[in-house]
Design an enzyme around this catalytic site. Structure first.
Site, PDB file in Angstrom:
ATOM      1  N   ARG A  45     -46.112 -23.664 -32.795  1.00  0.00           N
ATOM      2  CA  ARG A  45     -45.429 -24.668 -33.610  1.00  0.00           C
ATOM      3  C   ARG A  45     -44.212 -24.033 -34.278  1.00  0.00           C
ATOM      4  O   ARG A  45     -44.088 -22.813 -34.332  1.00  0.00           O
ATOM      5  CB  ARG A  45     -46.382 -25.197 -34.680  1.00  0.00           C
ATOM      6  CG  ARG A  45     -47.590 -25.892 -34.108  1.00  0.00           C
ATOM      7  CD  ARG A  45     -48.537 -26.303 -35.242  1.00  0.00           C
ATOM      8  NE  ARG A  45     -49.706 -26.963 -34.715  1.00  0.00           N
ATOM      9  CZ  ARG A  45     -50.857 -26.361 -34.454  1.00  0.00           C
ATOM     10  NH1 ARG A  45     -50.991 -25.068 -34.666  1.00  0.00           N
ATOM     11  NH2 ARG A  45     -51.873 -27.046 -33.975  1.00  0.00           N
ATOM     12  N   LYS A  59     -51.546 -23.691 -38.667  1.00  0.00           N
ATOM     13  CA  LYS A  59     -51.655 -24.992 -39.326  1.00  0.00           C
ATOM     14  C   LYS A  59     -52.980 -25.124 -40.073  1.00  0.00           C
ATOM     15  O   LYS A  59     -53.040 -25.712 -41.143  1.00  0.00           O
ATOM     16  CB  LYS A  59     -51.522 -26.084 -38.268  1.00  0.00           C
ATOM     17  CG  LYS A  59     -51.587 -27.487 -38.784  1.00  0.00           C
ATOM     18  CD  LYS A  59     -51.379 -28.465 -37.650  1.00  0.00           C
ATOM     19  CE  LYS A  59     -51.464 -29.893 -38.103  1.00  0.00           C
ATOM     20  NZ  LYS A  59     -51.259 -30.824 -36.997  1.00  0.00           N
TER      21      LYS A  59
END
Length: 187
Positions: free
Chosen positions: A98, A123
């Site tokens: 990401r 995350k």
């Protein structure tokens, strides 16, 4: 309310309308228990969920074109932008990283001997070790040479000391540790 319900025909609007109808039915049933319970319609929710889950999968030709553009991305003021853009796209595609994970990578997170990369502060606040294909490991050559040698030097942002005299020039919406930062080589 009927006029509002008939104004839009989008999937998201149908889902919002279904939620509102369900809330009104609950209120009516709470006030008058003799009102029969309303059966909710799960279709609008499922259609909205299906709409948002569709990923865009790039074809090999699209990916090749993006990587070629990243390699030739001109920037007279940011000497390492080409290598950074190329490596970011490669890691995002090949390792599934990401944006935030890419921004937090350090040189110490890359083990060229094993061909692995350690991703910290994910995350969901976990650390994971990912294997990298040989083609990705080879692409780290030019970038790791720019590092001062510290394991805590940012991988995709050049160091501001040592032989490389790049100076951070943060944009309005960025900060020096962010992907929105440009680096200027004073001349």
């Amino acid at each position: 309310m009927c006029q509002w319900a008939a104004t839009k025909g989008t999937r998201n609007h149908a889902y919002e309308r279904e939620k509102l109808e369900r809330a009104f039915a609950k209120i009516l049933r709470h006030r008058d228990p003799s009102v029969p319970p309303r059966r909710s319609d799960p279709r609008p929710r499922k259609e909205v969920a299906r709409q948002w889950r569709k990923p865009h999968i790039y074809s090999p030709a699209d990916l090749r074109r993006m990587l070629d553009i990243a390699r030739s991305y001109p920037s007279p003021r940011a000497a390492l932008r080409q290598e950074n853009m190329y490596t970011m796209l490669l890691l995002a595609y090949c390792a599934g990283l990401r944006r935030g994970e890419l921004a937090r990578l350090d040189l110490g997170d890359v083990n060229l001997g094993d061909g692995t990369i350690t991703v910290r502060q994910t995350k969901f606040f976990k650390t994971r070790i990912l294997p990298l294909p040989d083609s990705v490991v080879v692409s780290f050559g030019p970038i790791s040479l720019h590092g001062v040698g510290s394991a805590h030097s940012r991988l995709l942002t050049p160091p501001c000391s040592g032989t490389n005299k790049a100076v951070p020039a943060p944009r309005q919406e960025g900060s020096p540790g962010c992907l929105q930062t440009s680096y200027v080589v004073p001349g």
